[in-house]
Scaffold this motif. Sequence first.
Motif, short mmCIF file in Angstrom:
data_model
loop_
_atom_site.label_atom_id
_atom_site.label_comp_id
_atom_site.label_asym_id
_atom_site.label_seq_id
_atom_site.Cartn_x
_atom_site.Cartn_y
_atom_site.Cartn_z
N LYS A 424 -12.58 -31.74 -14.44
CA LYS A 424 -12.94 -30.53 -15.19
C LYS A 424 -14.28 -30.67 -15.91
O LYS A 424 -14.66 -29.79 -16.70
CB LYS A 424 -11.84 -30.21 -16.21
CG LYS A 424 -10.55 -29.72 -15.57
CD LYS A 424 -9.57 -29.27 -16.63
CE LYS A 424 -8.34 -28.64 -16.01
NZ LYS A 424 -7.41 -28.13 -17.06
N GLN A 425 -14.94 -31.82 -15.66
CA GLN A 425 -16.26 -32.09 -16.24
C GLN A 425 -16.23 -32.14 -17.77
O GLN A 425 -17.23 -31.88 -18.45
CB GLN A 425 -17.28 -31.04 -15.77
CG GLN A 425 -17.50 -31.07 -14.28
CD GLN A 425 -18.60 -30.13 -13.82
OE1 GLN A 425 -19.04 -29.24 -14.57
NE2 GLN A 425 -19.04 -30.30 -12.59
N LYS A 503 -18.06 -40.68 -20.22
CA LYS A 503 -18.32 -40.32 -21.61
C LYS A 503 -17.89 -38.89 -21.84
O LYS A 503 -18.04 -38.03 -20.96
CB LYS A 503 -19.82 -40.47 -21.90
CG LYS A 503 -20.19 -40.34 -23.37
CD LYS A 503 -21.68 -40.64 -23.54
CE LYS A 503 -22.07 -40.55 -25.01
NZ LYS A 503 -23.51 -40.85 -25.23
N LYS A 504 -17.31 -38.67 -22.99
CA LYS A 504 -16.83 -37.33 -23.31
C LYS A 504 -18.03 -36.38 -23.47
O LYS A 504 -18.99 -36.68 -24.18
CB LYS A 504 -16.01 -37.35 -24.60
CG LYS A 504 -15.33 -36.04 -24.93
CD LYS A 504 -14.46 -36.19 -26.17
CE LYS A 504 -13.75 -34.87 -26.49
NZ LYS A 504 -12.91 -35.01 -27.70
N ARG A 505 -17.94 -35.23 -22.79
CA ARG A 505 -19.02 -34.26 -22.86
C ARG A 505 -18.89 -33.47 -24.16
O ARG A 505 -17.82 -32.95 -24.49
CB ARG A 505 -18.94 -33.30 -21.69
CG ARG A 505 -20.16 -32.37 -21.57
CD ARG A 505 -20.03 -31.46 -20.37
NE ARG A 505 -19.94 -32.21 -19.12
CZ ARG A 505 -21.03 -32.66 -18.46
NH1 ARG A 505 -22.24 -32.46 -18.95
NH2 ARG A 505 -20.86 -33.33 -17.35
N LEU A 506 -19.98 -33.45 -24.91
CA LEU A 506 -19.99 -32.72 -26.18
C LEU A 506 -20.13 -31.23 -25.93
O LEU A 506 -20.93 -30.80 -25.08
CB LEU A 506 -21.12 -33.21 -27.07
CG LEU A 506 -21.04 -34.70 -27.49
CD1 LEU A 506 -22.27 -35.08 -28.27
CD2 LEU A 506 -19.79 -34.94 -28.32
N GLU A 507 -19.36 -30.42 -26.66
CA GLU A 507 -19.44 -28.97 -26.49
C GLU A 507 -20.73 -28.48 -27.15
O GLU A 507 -21.12 -28.92 -28.23
CB GLU A 507 -18.25 -28.30 -27.13
CG GLU A 507 -16.93 -28.63 -26.42
CD GLU A 507 -15.76 -27.89 -27.03
OE1 GLU A 507 -16.01 -27.03 -27.90
OE2 GLU A 507 -14.62 -28.16 -26.62
#
Length: 508
Positions: A424-425, A503-507
């Motif tokens: 889900k990116q 790495k967690k994608r920042l909103e």
Amino acid sequence: MTQHRIASAWKTYFFIFIVIAIMGGILPQYVAAQDFLSKKEKTKIIEQFVQNQMQGSRIPGVSLIIVEKGNIAYQNGFGYADVASKKPVTGDTLFELASTSKAFTGLAILQLEKEGKLKRTDLITTFIPWLQLYYNGKHASITVRDLLYHTSGIPSTSIQYYPESDADDALEQTARTLLNQPLNREPGSSYEYATINYDILGLIIEKVTGQSYETYMQQHILQPLGMNDSKVGVEKIPPVNMAIGYRLQFTVPTAHSPAIYRGNTSAGYIISSANDVAKWMNVQLGDVQLQGMDPHLIGDSHVPDQSVEPLDEHTYYGAGWLVQQGINKVIHHAGANPTFSSYITLLPEEQMGVAVLSNMRSSTTTTIAQGVMDIWNGKELEGNSQPDGMLKVEQFSTYVFVIVGGLGLIGLMLIALCMKRVVKQQRYRTALKGKRLLLLVIHTVLFAAGIILILNLPNILLGGMSWTFVDRWAPATIMFTLYSLLVTGSVYFVYGLMLLSTKKRLET
């Protein structure tokens, strides 16, 4: 007056005579009745004791026999020879005797010595020239005596290298495993129990007699003893009366057929029943004289090697027997195979013996035999209620398996969640550098260290043993627990890699 006194005296003597006669007839019957009731009560206590011990240790079947002064004083079967078919244990049910088989091999060696075919002082290389063993890099001289009394210096850990084989040269195959193993101590210097000592003795019997070990023992030991239902070695098609062997799996006795190790026959695979073992015990106690069997050989087998330090308090090793010296001499031995166990204990001075045979590996056979001996002799039971150590290990392994398995499932769920977020990116791949690279190194080192520790646990905890040994001899749950630890560790290693490489994608 004098006549009156004489008549009165005669009446008194006659009355005393009548009383003595009556008591002489009644008292023995009363005493006999008391003895009968006493034995009956002892039997009830014994049966309850055995059943409690079996239940506490999960043993499927037990055969118990007591001999006294040449007779079978008590015999009973408990539980099942085959749980699935509810086939009960009887006095004719056959069990693997495990290491209590060693006394039969020991007797055969003494018999061959009497016949002039070998001497206990002979070097083993006299019969097996290629069996050159070394201590501290130097050639060691091992005698037949050293094998007989477990003073050869061969390490106890040698049991883990037994080859799986049903070949005619299986004993030789077993002996050859020693060629790559150094001795633990100088031969003759001290005691170290190594079951392979008696397998080498079995090979010597074959070399000296020109017969297979099985044939010689059947013809020259079992038949003269009248043990007509007993066998030598595991047969591919088990005898009709053979009990099914069991081992614990998640604390439940489970039928199990181990691989055949014919090269261990002379140390642990005499197959016998309680009724035949009774004959064996009566011969050991000197209560039965057999044609073709020298009673002096029996006595000689009970003479231990006291040239070394005792293996326990006042206890030394004889020819297949542990001999406890003290106020009352006790001759005994335990046996444990992957799916069978046994214990035989003898009190020569009281001409009494107890044997317990079971169709599961368990130290409880020892507890039962010692407890029964105490009950029969009117002693109070002391320390005979402790659970089997193998069951404790099994229970602990089961708990660990459940916990680790649960953690493994959680780990798989975390991996699935992480993959979902990547798809889900919500997470994206990132370069492994700086802090992430350092964490990757630490993560990998910890994982590798954990795997190495797990793989070496038997070596650490069991003094040089391997997982192969554990797989052969221990409850099945331990191996399931090993696999669960390895799989769960791998799952969390993969999960850690996924976290470090994404790495967690920042909103925004």
